[in-house]
Scaffold this active site. Structure first.
Site, mmCIF file in Angstrom:
data_model
loop_
_atom_site.group_PDB
_atom_site.id
_atom_site.type_symbol
_atom_site.label_atom_id
_atom_site.label_comp_id
_atom_site.label_asym_id
_atom_site.label_seq_id
_atom_site.Cartn_x
_atom_site.Cartn_y
_atom_site.Cartn_z
ATOM 1 N N CYS A 72 44.964 41.417 5.333
ATOM 2 C CA CYS A 72 45.644 40.249 4.755
ATOM 3 C C CYS A 72 46.896 39.888 5.554
ATOM 4 O O CYS A 72 47.223 38.705 5.707
ATOM 5 C CB CYS A 72 46.046 40.514 3.303
ATOM 6 S SG CYS A 72 44.654 40.787 2.209
HETATM 7 C C1 BEZ Z 1 43.294 44.501 3.711
HETATM 8 O O1 BEZ Z 1 43.591 43.341 3.429
HETATM 9 O O2 BEZ Z 1 43.662 45.041 4.727
HETATM 10 C C2 BEZ Z 1 42.437 45.286 2.781
HETATM 11 C C3 BEZ Z 1 42.548 45.098 1.423
HETATM 12 C C4 BEZ Z 1 41.777 45.846 0.568
HETATM 13 C C5 BEZ Z 1 40.877 46.775 1.098
HETATM 14 C C6 BEZ Z 1 40.751 46.917 2.466
HETATM 15 C C7 BEZ Z 1 41.542 46.181 3.316
#
Ligand code: BEZ
Length: 211
Positions: free
Chosen positions: A45
């Site tokens: 994200c």
């Molecule tokens: C991420 O956005 O990096 C993420 C969020 C939840 C699980 C795995 C990755």
């Protein structure tokens, strides 16, 4: 509530990193993209929000307003933005909705209980100026979005909203487009003065009409 193409995008009021907003007022007559994110301080994200900030001019040129959402509170979002700005070399200026009561996530069907009971999936919803839902893409938390594709589908949606054409597989801005089946070849020749190439009676190409 499930949300499908052609539905009216539900309005809502929310706390965001740029202040309280009414969704419809924020969008005005622009197109909108609402991106859901699984959680704050997560690596994928962080890169996606950086990319969204980097593409602000591309979105503005297309008359698109973007918003992001995660189900974390405002103070957490504000701290995370500092990290995004630092690590992605950007300045996040678009709103990130603090949806800690999951009101918007439920309204937009961003919680898929068999994927996660609490976190939102990685969705994006594209909304036309008349507030109809034009496109929904959902990825799992483990896969970051392809922003070249996000801009490409905006280009296709905006073109096909104004002309009786559809865009073929892997189409990119400037390439030939397809005449929609509802238009006869006789009418297509009148409508598209740049020419119509008939490959099959149902497969007809014309140069992109607004170029
Ligand atoms: C991420 O956005 O990096 C993420 C969020 C939840 C699980 C795995 C990755």
């Amino acid at each position: 509530m499930s949300l499908r193409l052609g539905d009216t995008a539900p309005n809502f009021q929310a706390k965001t990193t740029v202040g309280d907003i009414d969704f419809y007022e924020y969008l005005g007559n622009s197109w909108g993209i609402l991106f859901s994110h699984p959680a704050d301080y997560t690596p994928v994200c962080t890169t996606e929000l950086g990319k969204t900030a980097l593409l602000q001019d591309e979105f503005a040129q297309r008359n698109v307003k973007v918003l992001a959402l995660s189900v974390d509170p405002l103070d957490k979002h504000l701290g995370w933005i500092n990290d995004i700005n630092e690590t992605q070399h950007v300045k996040v200026g678009f709103p990130i909705i603090a949806d800690d009561d999951r009101k918007v996530a439920l309204l937009y069907d961003f919680i898929h209980p068999n994927a996660s009971a609490t976190a939102t999936v990685r969705s994006l919803v594209i909304i036309a100026p008349d507030k109809t839902v034009k496109l929904i893409i959902t990825y799992p938390a483990s896969t970051g979005r392809n922003f070249v594709e996000v801009l490409r589908v905006v280009d296709s949606l905006q073109l096909t909203a104004n002309y009786s054409v559809a865009t073929p597989a892997d189409w990119k801005e400037g390439e030939d487009v397809i005449v929609v089946p509802a238009v006869s070849t006789e009418d297509a020749i009148k409508k598209f003065p740049k020419g119509v190439k008939v490959v099959k009676p149902y497969l007809r190409y014309t140069p992109q009409p607004n170029k």
